[in-house]
Motif scaffolding. Structure first.
Motif, PDB file in Angstrom:
ATOM      1  N   GLU A   5     -56.975 -47.947  72.845  1.00 37.58           N
ATOM      2  CA  GLU A   5     -56.438 -46.611  72.602  1.00 37.58           C
ATOM      3  C   GLU A   5     -57.236 -45.581  73.385  1.00 37.58           C
ATOM      4  OE1 GLU A   5     -55.649 -43.520  68.876  1.00 37.58           O
ATOM      5  OE2 GLU A   5     -56.399 -45.549  68.495  1.00 37.58           O
ATOM      6  N   THR A   6     -56.536 -44.618  73.988  1.00 39.00           N
ATOM      7  CA  THR A   6     -57.171 -43.504  74.680  1.00 39.00           C
ATOM      8  C   THR A   6     -56.622 -42.208  74.102  1.00 39.00           C
ATOM      9  OG1 THR A   6     -57.427 -44.769  76.722  1.00 39.00           O
ATOM     10  CG2 THR A   6     -57.613 -42.389  76.894  1.00 39.00           C
ATOM     11  N   ILE A   7     -57.509 -41.307  73.725  1.00 42.10           N
ATOM     12  CA  ILE A   7     -57.105 -40.033  73.150  1.00 42.10           C
ATOM     13  C   ILE A   7     -57.259 -38.949  74.211  1.00 42.10           C
ATOM     14  CG2 ILE A   7     -57.714 -38.263  71.455  1.00 42.10           C
ATOM     15  CD1 ILE A   7     -58.593 -40.487  69.585  1.00 42.10           C
ATOM     16  N   THR A   8     -56.203 -38.230  74.479  1.00 44.02           N
ATOM     17  CA  THR A   8     -56.256 -37.155  75.465  1.00 44.02           C
ATOM     18  C   THR A   8     -56.054 -35.778  74.834  1.00 44.02           C
ATOM     19  OG1 THR A   8     -53.887 -37.460  75.910  1.00 44.02           O
ATOM     20  CG2 THR A   8     -55.447 -38.659  77.321  1.00 44.02           C
ATOM     21  N   SER A   9     -55.329 -35.715  73.721  1.00 43.46           N
ATOM     22  CA  SER A   9     -54.999 -34.415  73.130  1.00 43.46           C
ATOM     23  C   SER A   9     -55.962 -34.036  72.010  1.00 43.46           C
ATOM     24  CB  SER A   9     -53.572 -34.442  72.558  1.00 43.46           C
ATOM     25  OG  SER A   9     -53.321 -33.273  71.790  1.00 43.46           O
ATOM     26  N   PRO A  10     -56.468 -32.802  72.003  1.00 46.88           N
ATOM     27  CA  PRO A  10     -57.285 -32.333  70.877  1.00 46.88           C
ATOM     28  C   PRO A  10     -56.521 -32.288  69.556  1.00 46.88           C
ATOM     29  CG  PRO A  10     -57.591 -30.927  72.797  1.00 46.88           C
ATOM     30  CD  PRO A  10     -56.412 -31.822  73.090  1.00 46.88           C
ATOM     31  N   GLN A  11     -55.190 -32.399  69.628  1.00 45.68           N
ATOM     32  CA  GLN A  11     -54.373 -32.379  68.411  1.00 45.68           C
ATOM     33  C   GLN A  11     -54.085 -33.779  67.887  1.00 45.68           C
ATOM     34  OE1 GLN A  11     -53.918 -29.408  67.087  1.00 45.68           O
ATOM     35  NE2 GLN A  11     -55.007 -28.637  68.890  1.00 45.68           N
ATOM     36  N   ASN A  12     -54.677 -34.796  68.492  1.00 48.89           N
ATOM     37  CA  ASN A  12     -54.463 -36.174  68.058  1.00 48.89           C
ATOM     38  C   ASN A  12     -54.910 -36.344  66.608  1.00 48.89           C
ATOM     39  OD1 ASN A  12     -55.502 -39.109  67.696  1.00 48.89           O
ATOM     40  ND2 ASN A  12     -54.247 -39.223  69.535  1.00 48.89           N
ATOM     41  N   PRO A  13     -54.180 -37.123  65.799  1.00 47.33           N
ATOM     42  CA  PRO A  13     -54.574 -37.318  64.395  1.00 47.33           C
ATOM     43  C   PRO A  13     -55.984 -37.879  64.231  1.00 47.33           C
ATOM     44  CG  PRO A  13     -52.328 -38.089  64.755  1.00 47.33           C
ATOM     45  CD  PRO A  13     -52.881 -37.758  66.100  1.00 47.33           C
ATOM     46  N   ARG A  14     -56.464 -38.695  65.170  1.00 46.90           N
ATOM     47  CA  ARG A  14     -57.819 -39.231  65.055  1.00 46.90           C
ATOM     48  C   ARG A  14     -58.855 -38.120  65.218  1.00 46.90           C
ATOM     49  NH1 ARG A  14     -57.702 -44.986  65.412  1.00 46.90           N
ATOM     50  NH2 ARG A  14     -59.864 -44.825  64.735  1.00 46.90           N
ATOM     51  N   VAL A  15     -58.550 -37.169  66.091  1.00 45.78           N
ATOM     52  CA  VAL A  15     -59.440 -36.013  66.264  1.00 45.78           C
ATOM     53  C   VAL A  15     -59.475 -35.194  64.976  1.00 45.78           C
ATOM     54  CG1 VAL A  15     -59.827 -33.870  67.544  1.00 45.78           C
ATOM     55  CG2 VAL A  15     -59.053 -35.924  68.756  1.00 45.78           C
ATOM     56  N   LYS A  16     -58.315 -34.960  64.392  1.00 45.26           N
ATOM     57  CA  LYS A  16     -58.241 -34.175  63.159  1.00 45.26           C
ATOM     58  C   LYS A  16     -58.971 -34.885  62.021  1.00 45.26           C
ATOM     59  CE  LYS A  16     -53.918 -31.849  64.372  1.00 45.26           C
ATOM     60  NZ  LYS A  16     -52.503 -31.601  63.999  1.00 45.26           N
ATOM     61  N   HIS A  17     -58.919 -36.206  62.007  1.00 44.82           N
ATOM     62  CA  HIS A  17     -59.624 -36.968  60.982  1.00 44.82           C
ATOM     63  C   HIS A  17     -61.135 -36.769  61.104  1.00 44.82           C
ATOM     64  CE1 HIS A  17     -61.352 -40.960  59.517  1.00 44.82           C
ATOM     65  NE2 HIS A  17     -60.965 -40.321  58.437  1.00 44.82           N
ATOM     66  N   VAL A  18     -61.656 -36.824  62.323  1.00 43.71           N
ATOM     67  CA  VAL A  18     -63.091 -36.598  62.530  1.00 43.71           C
ATOM     68  C   VAL A  18     -63.477 -35.190  62.081  1.00 43.71           C
ATOM     69  CG1 VAL A  18     -64.902 -36.360  64.273  1.00 43.71           C
ATOM     70  CG2 VAL A  18     -63.339 -38.314  64.354  1.00 43.71           C
ATOM     71  N   LEU A  19     -62.653 -34.220  62.387  1.00 42.72           N
ATOM     72  CA  LEU A  19     -62.953 -32.845  61.973  1.00 42.72           C
ATOM     73  C   LEU A  19     -63.002 -32.725  60.457  1.00 42.72           C
ATOM     74  CD1 LEU A  19     -60.800 -30.789  64.510  1.00 42.72           C
ATOM     75  CD2 LEU A  19     -63.243 -31.312  64.614  1.00 42.72           C
ATOM     76  N   ARG A  20     -62.141 -33.434  59.760  1.00 41.85           N
ATOM     77  CA  ARG A  20     -62.177 -33.406  58.290  1.00 41.85           C
ATOM     78  C   ARG A  20     -63.485 -33.996  57.768  1.00 41.85           C
ATOM     79  NH1 ARG A  20     -56.768 -35.077  58.810  1.00 41.85           N
ATOM     80  NH2 ARG A  20     -57.305 -37.223  58.241  1.00 41.85           N
ATOM     81  N   LEU A  21     -64.015 -34.979  58.480  1.00 41.27           N
ATOM     82  CA  LEU A  21     -65.238 -35.638  58.028  1.00 41.27           C
ATOM     83  C   LEU A  21     -66.474 -34.760  58.166  1.00 41.27           C
ATOM     84  CD1 LEU A  21     -64.717 -39.285  59.332  1.00 41.27           C
ATOM     85  CD2 LEU A  21     -64.431 -38.414  56.999  1.00 41.27           C
ATOM     86  N   ARG A  22     -66.328 -33.602  58.738  1.00 42.11           N
ATOM     87  CA  ARG A  22     -67.446 -32.656  58.727  1.00 42.11           C
ATOM     88  C   ARG A  22     -67.712 -32.133  57.318  1.00 42.11           C
ATOM     89  NH1 ARG A  22     -66.645 -28.823  64.096  1.00 42.11           N
ATOM     90  NH2 ARG A  22     -66.675 -30.499  65.650  1.00 42.11           N
ATOM     91  N   LYS A  23     -66.720 -32.237  56.448  1.00 46.20           N
ATOM     92  CA  LYS A  23     -66.873 -31.760  55.070  1.00 46.20           C
ATOM     93  C   LYS A  23     -67.544 -32.836  54.220  1.00 46.20           C
ATOM     94  CE  LYS A  23     -62.811 -28.736  55.076  1.00 46.20           C
ATOM     95  NZ  LYS A  23     -61.511 -28.429  54.393  1.00 46.20           N
ATOM     96  N   HIS A  24     -68.506 -32.404  53.419  1.00 50.44           N
ATOM     97  CA  HIS A  24     -69.237 -33.308  52.523  1.00 50.44           C
ATOM     98  C   HIS A  24     -68.283 -34.095  51.639  1.00 50.44           C
ATOM     99  CE1 HIS A  24     -72.690 -33.603  49.306  1.00 50.44           C
ATOM    100  NE2 HIS A  24     -72.172 -34.771  49.611  1.00 50.44           N
ATOM    101  N   SER A  25     -67.314 -33.404  51.051  1.00 50.20           N
ATOM    102  CA  SER A  25     -66.402 -34.064  50.112  1.00 50.20           C
ATOM    103  C   SER A  25     -65.570 -35.141  50.805  1.00 50.20           C
ATOM    104  CB  SER A  25     -65.477 -33.031  49.460  1.00 50.20           C
ATOM    105  OG  SER A  25     -64.717 -32.350  50.454  1.00 50.20           O
ATOM    106  N   GLU A  26     -65.157 -34.887  52.039  1.00 54.25           N
ATOM    107  CA  GLU A  26     -64.356 -35.871  52.773  1.00 54.25           C
ATOM    108  C   GLU A  26     -65.204 -37.090  53.140  1.00 54.25           C
ATOM    109  OE1 GLU A  26     -61.152 -35.858  53.440  1.00 54.25           O
ATOM    110  OE2 GLU A  26     -60.668 -33.851  52.702  1.00 54.25           O
TER     111      GLU A  26
END
Length: 270
Positions: A5-26
């Motif tokens: 898999e190669t991710i090119t878009s900042p809007q990719n769901p995998r990118v959004k998942h990583v951003l959610r993991l910045r939260k302690h609760s996530e």
């Protein structure tokens, strides 16, 4: 076998998942930690901490060792995902990304899991508030050969990405246990480990106290220091001389001074 898999878009769901993991609760909900940076991931891998997913962006690489680390992660079963520059920049929490970011299980231990040597040196961090301070204290614990770190009554998450970053990956090299202060005091007392509580309100200078016996250094939160329970039950209360107008050092700086005095006494005093 499907192509990697190669991710090119900042809007990719995998990118959004990583951003959610910045939260302690996530992170806690998934039981994971984010590890960004070559040194941090290398230390996790070298200490057999399993990487589940590794994102990499070749255009951000700063050296020539990244390929070997990627292959080591792949060989250990990690999912490897290449990212374009914009997508990786979106996931990164660093001003200057080096093109490597991993997801891994959290490091979790209990006091009962610790296996100590006959003459242990321990660090107890009580209610440390700033991730940078806690990470730096972990780094110092690694550098001074501390046998375990107890993080008591935590007000910052030990899996905070900035703790991992400030520790330069030593979160994965030193046994770390999160626990309550009362539990820690009872555990230390049962094992006959002397406790050295840092406070400005004592006459005893830290380098005049014998640290060659089983010892735990206790440091409190940045603003208020240690509470009365820790101070009342400490074997020794110690202070660092302050010869200027400031009345105390940063907690991570104090930690470094006292732990290296323990190293001096144990290894270099003759």
């Amino acid at each position: 076998m499907p192509p990697p898999e190669t991710i090119t878009s900042p809007q990719n769901p995998r990118v959004k998942h990583v951003l959610r993991l910045r939260k302690h609760s996530e992170r806690d909900a998934e039981g994971v930690v984010l590890i960004e940076g070559y040194r941090e991931i290398r230390r996790a891998v070298d200490n057999r901490h399993r990487i589940t997913t590794l994102f990499h962006s070749p255009e951000h690489f700063l050296g020539t060792n990244e390929g070997k680390l990627i292959e080591d992660c792949r060989a250990a079963g990690a999912e490897i995902i290449e990212c374009g520059g914009p997508a990786f920049t979106k996931m990164s929490y660093r001003d200057r990304p080096d093109g490597l970011l991993a997801i891994a299980p959290q490091v979790t231990r209990k006091l009962a899991d610790l296996k100590l040597p006959a003459n242990p040196l321990l660090l107890v961090c009580v209610s440390i508030e700033k991730p940078g301070n806690l990470g730096t204290m972990l780094r110092t614990a690694d550098a001074t050969g501390v046998d375990a770190v107890l993080v008591c009554d935590p007000t910052t998450d030990v899996h905070n990405p900035n703790v991992v970053r400030a520790s330069v990956g030593t979160l994965f090299t030193v046994p770390v246990v999160e626990c309550g202060s009362a539990e820690a005091r009872a555990w230390l007392r049962e094992r006959g480990i002397q406790t050295l509580a840092t406070t400005p309100d004592t006459e005893d200078i830290y380098f005049n106290v014998d640290m060659r016996a089983p010892t735990a250094l206790i440091l409190g939160c940045e603003q208020l220091g240690l509470d009365q329970e820790w101070l009342a039950q400490a074997g020794h209360k110690i202070r660092i001389p302050m010869l200027g107008q400031a009345d105390s050092l940063n907690v991570s700086a104090a930690c470094t001074l006292v732990l290296y005095e323990a190293v001096r006494q144990r290894k270099y005093s003759g």
